[in-house]
Design a protein around this motif. Sequence first.
Motif, mmCIF file in Angstrom:
data_model
loop_
_atom_site.group_PDB
_atom_site.id
_atom_site.type_symbol
_atom_site.label_atom_id
_atom_site.label_comp_id
_atom_site.label_asym_id
_atom_site.label_seq_id
_atom_site.Cartn_x
_atom_site.Cartn_y
_atom_site.Cartn_z
ATOM 1 N N LYS A 1 0.814 -1.221 0.000
ATOM 2 C CA LYS A 1 0.000 0.000 0.000
ATOM 3 C C LYS A 1 0.850 1.275 0.000
ATOM 4 O O LYS A 1 0.664 2.131 -0.854
ATOM 5 C CB LYS A 1 -0.985 -0.011 1.167
ATOM 6 N N PRO A 2 1.812 1.438 0.924
ATOM 7 C CA PRO A 2 2.632 2.656 0.882
ATOM 8 C C PRO A 2 3.485 2.748 -0.382
ATOM 9 O O PRO A 2 3.686 3.831 -0.930
ATOM 10 C CB PRO A 2 3.519 2.560 2.116
ATOM 11 N N LEU A 3 3.958 1.603 -0.862
ATOM 12 C CA LEU A 3 4.758 1.594 -2.086
ATOM 13 C C LEU A 3 3.923 2.032 -3.286
ATOM 14 O O LEU A 3 4.354 2.851 -4.099
ATOM 15 C CB LEU A 3 5.342 0.198 -2.313
ATOM 16 N N GLU A 4 2.704 1.513 -3.383
ATOM 17 C CA GLU A 4 1.807 1.905 -4.474
ATOM 18 C C GLU A 4 1.402 3.371 -4.353
ATOM 19 O O GLU A 4 1.344 4.093 -5.357
ATOM 20 C CB GLU A 4 0.573 1.012 -4.490
ATOM 21 N N ASN A 5 1.154 3.843 -3.121
ATOM 22 C CA ASN A 5 0.824 5.253 -2.928
ATOM 23 C C ASN A 5 1.964 6.143 -3.383
ATOM 24 O O ASN A 5 1.752 7.166 -4.031
ATOM 25 C CB ASN A 5 0.486 5.544 -1.458
ATOM 26 N N PHE B 1 4.405 5.307 -5.533
ATOM 27 C CA PHE B 1 4.644 5.148 -6.967
ATOM 28 C C PHE B 1 3.565 5.822 -7.806
ATOM 29 O O PHE B 1 3.849 6.574 -8.718
ATOM 30 C CB PHE B 1 4.729 3.658 -7.328
ATOM 31 N N PHE B 2 2.308 5.570 -7.499
ATOM 32 C CA PHE B 2 1.212 6.104 -8.301
ATOM 33 C C PHE B 2 0.813 7.510 -7.890
ATOM 34 O O PHE B 2 0.170 8.229 -8.653
ATOM 35 C CB PHE B 2 -0.005 5.177 -8.245
ATOM 36 N N GLY B 3 1.185 7.939 -6.686
ATOM 37 C CA GLY B 3 0.804 9.262 -6.205
ATOM 38 C C GLY B 3 1.746 10.370 -6.621
ATOM 39 O O GLY B 3 1.431 11.539 -6.514
ATOM 40 N N ARG B 4 2.935 10.012 -7.096
ATOM 41 C CA ARG B 4 3.875 11.067 -7.492
ATOM 42 C C ARG B 4 3.626 11.519 -8.909
ATOM 43 O O ARG B 4 3.075 10.812 -9.740
ATOM 44 C CB ARG B 4 5.314 10.592 -7.300
#
Length: 87
Positions: free
Chosen positions: A77-81, A83-86
Amino acid sequence: MIWIERKQGAVWAVGRAVNPQHRSSDEPRRDDYVFEGYELDDALEAANDTLEDDLGVSERDGHTEKLKPFTRGELLKPLENWFFGRR
């Protein structure tokens, strides 16, 4: 303290430190790492094995803490946030 981190080069690492509050630095030492590799499932297995070992020692010392194992979701979850949030 047991942790899982994502290091440079897409490497998953599992670390374990005893009494980190007594150290002069917050930086992990090279010998703190119990696992480094490319597979998340292998990192989870290493982290949960380390956690289980530490809990066994704690139980023999009279401590009765119950801790949940590390899960894939809590790591992704934090990794996806990130990666996809930047942008």
